[in-house]
Design a protein around this motif. Structure first.
Motif, short mmCIF file in Angstrom:
data_model
loop_
_atom_site.label_atom_id
_atom_site.label_comp_id
_atom_site.label_asym_id
_atom_site.label_seq_id
_atom_site.Cartn_x
_atom_site.Cartn_y
_atom_site.Cartn_z
N GLU A 1 -11.56 -8.02 23.94
CA GLU A 1 -11.00 -7.32 24.99
C GLU A 1 -10.16 -8.44 25.80
O GLU A 1 -8.94 -7.99 26.26
N SER B 1 -12.16 2.02 23.85
CA SER B 1 -12.23 0.64 24.29
C SER B 1 -12.02 0.50 25.68
O SER B 1 -12.14 -0.45 26.19
N GLN C 1 -12.96 1.62 27.86
CA GLN C 1 -14.04 1.61 28.94
C GLN C 1 -14.77 0.09 29.00
O GLN C 1 -15.67 -0.12 29.61
N ALA C 2 -14.51 -0.69 28.01
CA ALA C 2 -15.12 -2.15 27.91
C ALA C 2 -14.70 -2.78 29.29
O ALA C 2 -13.91 -2.80 29.67
#
Ligand SMILES: Cc1cc2nc3c(=O)[nH]c(=O)nc-3n(C[C@H](O)[C@H](O)[C@H](O)COP(=O)(O)OP(=O)(O)OC[C@H]3O[C@@H](n4cnc5c(N)ncnc54)[C@H](O)[C@@H]3O)c2cc1C
Lengths: 295, 789
Positions: B286, B786, B788-789
Motif C-alpha cells: 500500500e 484495498s 480501506q487499507a
C-alpha cells in the motif's frame, strides 16, 4: 504496517471451539483457509480491518468438517471443503453443476486450494461466488454451538455486506441442499474484469426444472455482486414459470432481473453499466439452464 | 511469417558467433527459482533497527509544527527523525531539486514523508507513528493539469509560479500552410491514465554505518546505484566516496526504483548515522503504491491534415502531462514525447508543444516506455481515425507515410546511417496476424447482425530513439578480470534490474574472450568498485554497456592471445579463441585451453584485467527551435492484435498478438523473446485493465485486488518476430528491446476494438464500462477493496 500479534488456538472439537469463541466474543475469529481473514488483518482496524481481534481459532483439526457426501437425495458439504474439492467432486458435478462452476471460477488455483465454502459463506461478500449458486439451490446452513445445532436458510445467514447473523460461539459446520433431479439444468455465469483472480463484477446462478413438454415447473434465479442481500428474483422466475420459454420470455425474465436490481439498490454510479450487463448475464445463464449455449 | 533468417536466429548455433546470438540460459535463473537470491528485505544485521514513515495527512498543506515528544516515549523507539535532522541537502531531484527527503515547509502529495520512526521493532514503530502530532495549515490543491494551469490556481512550488515543470517544443515547416494544403483535417483528443510499475518486490533498503565518520553502506532494491549514492551523499553532506551503494537482487523495477529508492536510501542512511546502528526500511504494498511515482497521464490534442490520397501534410499537437507533486523525470519523459510525438511518419509541417505540469497528485516519473506509450496511443489511434475519414485501410495509410531509409524526422534528423525497417516490421506483424484477410472478413461478419461477440484486428507502429539521446551524458564502463584458472569476473556500472543484463554482459564477455559462459561470474553492482556509468534506463544497457564489456574483454583477449601465440609458436593473428580453447585458426589440433593460457599469463606477470568504456555517438538538441539529432539511432516496432469484444458486457479478450521488433542483433534470442512477452503483457494491462485511480489526491487502488494487471490467463498467444538489421553503433549491431515492447499494444487493441465494434475509445484503459458505454464511470464510484487499507 507491522504484522499484528495474535494468539492462535487450534481446538480439536466443536465444543472447544464454541467455548473459546464465546469467551472471547469479538476478540476471536474462526480461521479456515484464511484467504479472507488474513487479507482483512492487513487493513488498519479503524478502516474496516479486523478490529480488536486478538485470537484466531483454527478449526482445521476438528473432525468431520470437510468433504462432500450425499444421502437420500440430500447433498452435504462440510464447511472446510475447499473450492478445488467441490469443483472436482462427482456428486456436485452431477447434483449441483452450477456450484461446481462457481467454485471453479474462484480466484486462482492457489486460492481454490485453500479457500473453503464455509469461509466464502461466512465472509458474506456481495461478490462471493458460491453464494448465488447456493441461494438458487435453496441451500440450508448448519450452525453448531454449545447447545447443539440449528439449520437456517442460506439467505438468513446474511445481515448485510460482510455481515453474517451467526452468534458468538457459533461455527458453521456445513451446507445442505437437494441434489438436482435429471429434469433440472443449472448454470452459473460470472463476469470478471479478467480471466483469473477476478472478483465477480456481476454473476448469475440459475436452476430450471422442466416437465416432459418442456414447460418450466421451477425456476430459481439468483444474481450475484449486485443486490444488497443475496436473494432470488421471484418476479423474474414467475415470468418463466409454466411456460415453454422462447426468446421473448427469456428476454423478459432477464430484463426483470436487471430491473429488480435497480429497484432494490436504487440508482448508483454503476447502474448505467450494471443494468444492461446484468440483463445480458442473466439471459445467458437462463439460456444455459435451458440447455442452450448462447455465448 | 517466419523467414529463413528468423528461423536461423531462433535455432541456435550461428555463423561467426559461439555464444552471442545463442539462447543462453539466464545466468541468475537458478538462484531466483530456488529462492536463494537475496533481496533487500532479506538482509539482517546485528542490532538492526526498523524505520517507518509517517506520511502527509493532506495533499497540500503547510507544516506548522511537528511534535514527536510522545512518540519518542514509546518503548523501543530509538529516534524520531524529521527534516531538522538533515545535515546536508533537504531536497533532491534528477532535474530540479524540488523533492524533500523529509517534508519541511509543505506537503504536496499524500506520499510525502513527514517523520521517520526508528525503533527496535515494527510494532513499536507503528505505535509511535500514531503519536506524532503534526500541525498543518491545509492549502487549496490542484488535481489535474487543467486545474493547475487555470488562472489563480494554487501554486505548489515557489520556483514555478504557473505550476509548469517544463515546456518542450518541436517546430518544423509551417503548419498553417500544411493544413491549407490538406483535403482532410482531423482533430481529436486522447487521454491516458496513471499507471503503476507493479513490480513484485516493494521498495526495501538497509543502511549500515561504517567505522569512518559520516560513512555508510546502503543495500537495497536500487535501480540506479550511482544516482542513489549521489542523493545519499548530498543529504548527509558528505563526499561521494563516503557512501557505498550495493545493489541487491531486484524484484523488478520497470523504471520505478529510481527517485523513490534514492529517497529511501537517504532516509535509512540518515537514520543509521543518527543512531549508529543498521537501519532497514521496507514499504508495504500500500505504501509502495501511494508513495511511488507513476507513468504520467497525458491529455493529448492532435490535429492532422492530409491530402485525399493520404499523404500527411501537417500535425499540430498540444500535450499536457500530469507530473504530480515533483518534477522527477518529467522534463526528460516529456522530451522523448515531444521528439517522437508525430510517430514514425514523414510529416513536412509540425508544431508540437508538450507541457509538464505540477499537481497535488502522486508524482509521475520514469516508467518503461518513458513518454512513448501515451503519444503512441494518440498517434496510432489517430492514424486509424484518419484512415477511416479517408476511406483507406489503416495499414496502407501507414505504409504510405511511414519512415523509409533517408526520411527526415519531425526534429529534422535524416535517418540515413542505420537500417530504417519500419515497413519490414509492419508487414511482418500484419502477415503474422493475418491482418488483410481478417480486416475484411470481420467487417463483413459484423455486418451480419445478431452476433454478441465480434472480432477485430488492429495494429500500431512506432520508432524509438535508443538510449538517452539529448537527455544527457551517455557513457558507461565495465571491468573484465580473468583469474589464473581462466574463470572470469565481470563488473559493470549498469545494473541488473531483472531484464537479463547479467546474462547479456556475460555472453558478450565470453564471446570476446573465447571462454565458456559458465566461466563468467557477473558481480553485484557496487559503487565503490566501478566508475559511475550513468543510470540503467532508456533501454541503454545492451547498446552502451555491451560495448563497454566488449571493449574490456577485447583488451584482455589481446594479452591472452599474445601469450598463447608464444606458447604455440605462432603469431597471435593466426589464433582464434572460442568454446574455452585458444587454437590456430584452421588447425584446431594446435590448441590450448583457456585456463592453461590464463595460468601462463599469470605466471608471466601479465595484466589480465581491463577497463572498458563506451561513449555514445554525438547527438544534439536545439531547445529554442525544437530541432536536432535527438538520438544516435532508432528502433522500429509494430504490434498487431486480434480481439473479441462482448458487445453486451464490454469485455475485451485479446486472442492473439504478433509483435515485430527490429533489435539490430539479438545477443540472446530467448531473452529478447522474454522481453517481448513481458512487454506485451504490460501493454495489455495498459490497454485494458490498469489504472491508478486517484480521487482528490487520494490513491484508491492501493493493492493488487483493485489495481489489476494481466494474469497468465489473460495474456494470449504472442508471436514474437525478432527482426535483425545490425546497427553500426551497438555491440554486434545490437540495439534495444526493453521499452519498445510495452508501448504498442494499447493502441493496437483500441484499433482492433474499433474495427470490431465501430466504437472509438479515446481514453485508456478500455475497461468494461468504457467499452460498453463509451465513457468512464470511475470518477463517480464509491469506496471498495484495498482503498480501506
Ligand atoms: C487473491 C484472492 C482471490 C479471491 N477470489 C475470489 C473469487 O473469485 N470468488 C470468491 O467468491 N472469493 C474470492 N476470494 C475470497 C476468498 O478466497 C473466499 O471467500 C474463500 O472461500 C474464503 O474461505 P477461507 O476458508 O479462506 O475463509 P477464511 O478467511 O478462513 O474465513 C473467512 C471468514 O469466514 C469465517 N469463517 C470461516 N469458516 C467458518 C466456519 N466454519 N464457521 C464460522 N465462521 C467461519 C472467518 O471467521 C472469517 O470471518 C479471493 C481471495 C483472495 C485472497
Amino acid at each position: 504496517m507491522s504484522p499484528r500479534k495474535l494468539g492462535y488456538v487450534v481446538p480439536e472439537t466443536l465444543r472447544e471451539a464454541s467455548e473459546f469463541l464465546r469467551e472471547h466474543a469479538e476478540h476471536a475469529r474462526v480461521i479456515a483457509g484464511g484467504t479472507d481473514v488474513l487479507v482483512q488483518l492487513r487493513r488498519r482496524p479503524e478502516r474496516g480491518g479486523a478490529d480488536g481481534l486478538r485470537w484466531l481459532v483454527d478449526i482445521s483439526r476438528i473432525p468431520g468438517l470437510a468433504g462432500v457426501s450425499s444421502a437420500s437425495g440430500t447433498i452435504r458439504i462440510g464447511a472446510l471443503t475447499t473450492h478445488e474439492e467441490i469443483a472436482r467432486n462427482p456428486i456436485i458435478r452431477k447434483g449441483a453443476p452450477l456450484l461446481a462452476e462457481a467454485c471453479a471460477s474462484v480466484g486462482s488455483p492457489q486460492i481454490r486450494a485453500r479457500g473453503t465454502i464455509g469461509g466464502n459463506i461466512m465472509n458474506a461478500s456481495p461478490a462471493a461466488d458460491t453464494i448465488p449458486a447456493l441461494v438458487a439451490l435453496s441451500a440450508r446452513v448448519r450452525l453448531s454451538d454449545l447447545g447443539g445445532t440449528r439449520d437456517i436458510l442460506i439467505t438468513d445467514i446474511f445481515e448485510g455486506p460482510y455481515r453474517n447473523s451467526a452468534q458468538p460461539g457459533e461455527v458453521l459446520v456445513g451446507v445442505y441442499f437437494d441434489a438436482l433431479p435429471p429434469t433440472c439444468r443449472s448454470a452459473f455465469v460470472k463476469l470478471g474484469r479478467r480471466e483469473a483472480l477476478a472478483i465477480a463484477r456481476l454473476s448469475c446462478a440459475v436452476v430450471i426444472e422442466r416437465d416432459g413438454a418442456g414447460r418450466v415447473v421451477r425456476a430459481a434465479i439468483a444474481p450475484g455482486a449486485c443486490l444488497p442481500m443475496p436473494a432470488q428474483v421471484s418476479s423474474a422466475e414467475e415470468i418463466l414459470a409454466g411456460k415453454v420459454p422462447d426468446e421473448a420470455t427469456v428476454d423478459a425474465a432477464a430484463r426483470e432481473v436487471a430491473e429488480e436490481m435497480v429497484r432494490r439498490t436504487g440508482v448508483r454510479w454503476s447502474t448505467d453499466y450494471k443494468k444492461p450487463a446484468l440483463e445480458a448475464i442473466a439471459r445467458r445463464a437462463i439460456w444455459r439452464a435451458l440447455g442452450v449455449n448462447v455465448e | 511469417m517466419e523467414t529463413a533468417r528468423d528461423k536461423a536466429a531462433k535455432d541456435g548455433p550461428q555463423d561467426e558467433f559461439s555464444i552471442v546470438r545463442h539462447r543462453a540460459k539466464r545466468v541468475d535463473a537458478v538462484e531466483k527459482v530456488t529462492g536463494r537470491a537475496k533481496f533487500g528485505a532479506d538482509l539482517y544485521f546485528d542490532g538492526m533497527l526498523h524505520a517507518r514513515m509517517l506520511r502527509a495527512r493532506f495533499p497540500h498543506a503547510r507544516i506548522i509544527r511537528i511534535d514527536a515528544s510522545e512518540a519518542r516515549k514509546v518503548p523501543g523507539v530509538v529516534a524520531v527523525i524529521t527534516h531538522e535532522d538533515i545535515p546536508g541537502a533537504r531536497t533532491f531531484g534528477p532535474v530540479k531539486r524540488d523533492m524533500p527527503v523529509l517534508a519541511f515547509d509543505k506537503t504536496r502529495y499524500l506520499g510525502d514523508g513527514v517523520a521517520m520512526i526508528v525503533a527496535t521493532s515494527l510494532e513499536a514503530a507503528d505505535k509511535a507513528l500514531e503519536l506524532v502530532r503534526v500541525e498543518y495549515d491545509e492549502l487549496p490543491a490542484v488535481f489535474s493539469p487543467e486545474e493547475a494551469l487555470a488562472e489563480g490556481a494554487p501554486v505548489l512550488h515557489d520556483h514555478a509560479p504557473g505550476n509548469i515543470v517544463n515546456h518542450h517544443k518541436v517546430r518544423k515547416g509551417d503548419v498553417d500552410a500544411g493544413f491549407a494544403a490538406s483535403d482532410v483535417v482531423t482533430e481529436r483528443e486522447y487521454r491516458t491514465q496513471f499507471i503503476e510499475h507493479a513490480y513484485i518486490e516493494p521498495e526495501a533498503a538497509v543502511a549500515v554505518p561504517n567505522p569512518g565518520e559520516g560513512s555508510v553502506t546502503v543495500y537495497g532494491s536500487i535501480q540506479n546505484p550511482f544516482t542513489a549514492r549521489r542523493v545519499v551523499a548530498e543529504v548527509l553532506g558528505v563526499s561521494l566516496n563516503k557512501v557505498r551503494v550495493i545493489q541487491c537482487a531486484m524484484g523488478g523495477s520497470f523504471g520505478g526504483k529510481d527517485d523513490i529508492m534514492s529517497c529511501m536510501c537517504a532516509r535509512v542512511a540518515l537514520a543509521a548515522l543518527k543512531t549508529g546502528r543498521p537501519v532497514k526500511m521496507v514499504n508495504t504494498r500500500e505504501e509502495s503504491i501511494v508513495e511511488g511515482y507513476k507513468r504520467h497521464p497525458y491529455v493529448l490534442k492532435y490535429k492532422v491534415g492530409a491530402t485525399r490520397d493520404g499523404k500527411l501534410q501537417a500535425m499540430e499537437i498540444r500535450i499536457l502531462a500530469d507530473g504530480g507533486a515533483y518534477a522527477s523525470m518529467t522534463p526528460f519523459v516529456t522530451w522523448r514525447s515531444v521528439v517522437q510525438a508525430t510517430g514514425p511518419y514523414e510529416v513536412p509541417n509540425v508544431k508540437t508543444d508538450v507541457y509538464g505540469v505540477y499537481t497535488n497528485n502522486t508524482y509521475a516519473g520514469a516508467m518503461r516506455g518513458f513518454g512513448s506509450p501515451q503519444i503512441i496511443f494518440a498517434h496510432e489511434s489517430l492514424m486509424d481515425e484518419l484512415a477511416a475519414e479517408l476511406g483507406m485501410d489503416p495499414l496502407d495509410l501507414r505504409l504510405k507515410n511511414g519512415f523509409r531509409p533517408g526520411s527526415v524526422t519531425a526534429t529534422g534528423q535524416a535517418l540515413d546511417d542505420h537500417a530504417v525497417s519500419l515497413v519490414e516490421v509492419m508487414q511482418k506483424a500484419a502477415d503474422a496476424i493475418g491482418y488483410r484477410e481478417k480486416r475484411k472478413a470481420y467487417s463483413e461478419a459484423a455486418r451480419r447482425a445478431g452476433t454478441k461477440k465480434v472480432r477485430g484486428v488492429g495494429l500500431a507502429a512506432s520508432y524509438r530513439g535508443v538510449s538517452l539521446g539529448g537527455e544527457g551524458v551517455d557513457a558507461t564502463g565495465a571491468i573484465v578480470s580473468v583469474q589464473q584458472d581462466g574463470s572470469v569476473y565481470v563488473y559493470a556500472g549498469l545494473a541488473e534490474n531483472g531484464q537479463g543484463l547479467r546474462t547479456i554482459f556475460s555472453q558478450i564477455a565470453a564471446e570476446e574472450l573465447g571462454c565458456n559462459l559458465e566461466d563468467v561470474v557477473f558481480m553485484d553492482t557496487d559503487t565503490s568498485l566501478i566508475p559511475d556509468g550513468g543510470p540503467t534506463v532508456a533501454s541503454r544497457s545492451t547498446t552502451m554497456g555491451g560495448n563497454a564489456v566488449r571493449d574490456a574483454a577485447r583488451k584482455v583477449r589481446e594479452t591472452l592471445l599474445a601469450v598463447a601465440g608464444e606458447m604455440l609458436g605462432t603469431s597471435c593473428e593466426a589464433l582464434k579463441a572460442s568454446g574455452g580453447r585458444i587454437f590456430v585458426d584452421g588447425d584446431p589440433g594446435r590448441s590450448l585451453s583457456f585456463g592453461e593460457v590464463a595460468r601462463a599469463a599469470y605466471n608471466r606477470g601479465e595484466l589480465m584485467a581491463a577497463f572498458g568504456w563506451y561513449k555514445g555517438p554525438k547527438v544534439w538538441w536545439d531547445e529554442e527551435h525544437g530541432q536536432g539529432r535527438a538520438y544516435f539511432t532508432y528502433v522500429y516496432g509494430c504490434q498487431a492484435a486480434e480481439v473479441e469484444v462482448d458487445t453486451e458486457t464490454g469485455k475485451v479478450r485479446v486472442l492473439k498478438v504478433a509483435a515485430a521488433h527490429d533489435v539490430g542483433r539479438a545477443i540472446n534470442p530467448a531473452t529478447v523473446e522474454g522481453q517481448i512477452y513481458g512487454g506485451v503483457a504490460m501493454g495489455m494491462g495498459y490497454g485494458l485493465l490498469e489504472e491508478v485511480e486517484m480521487a482528490r489526491g487520494v490513491t484508491r487502488t492501493r493493492n493488487f485486488d483493485e489495481y489489476l494487471i494481466a494474469t497468465s490467463m489473460d495474456v494470449p498467444e504472442v508471436i514474437p518476430i525478432v527482426v535483425e538489421n545490425p546497427d553500426p553503433y551497438g555491440p554486434y549491431g545490437a540495439k534495444t528491446i526493453g521499452e519498445p515492447t510495452c508501448e504498442l499494444l494499447a493502441p493496437a487493441i483500441a484499433n482492433a476494438v474499433c474495427h470490431a465494434t465501430g466504437r472509438r475509445i479515446r481514453e485508456l484503459p478500455l475497461d468494461l464500462e468504457k467499452v460498453l458505454l463509451g465513457r468512464s464511470l470511475k470518477a463517480a464510484r464509491g469506496k471498495r477493496g484495498s482503498e480501506q487499507a
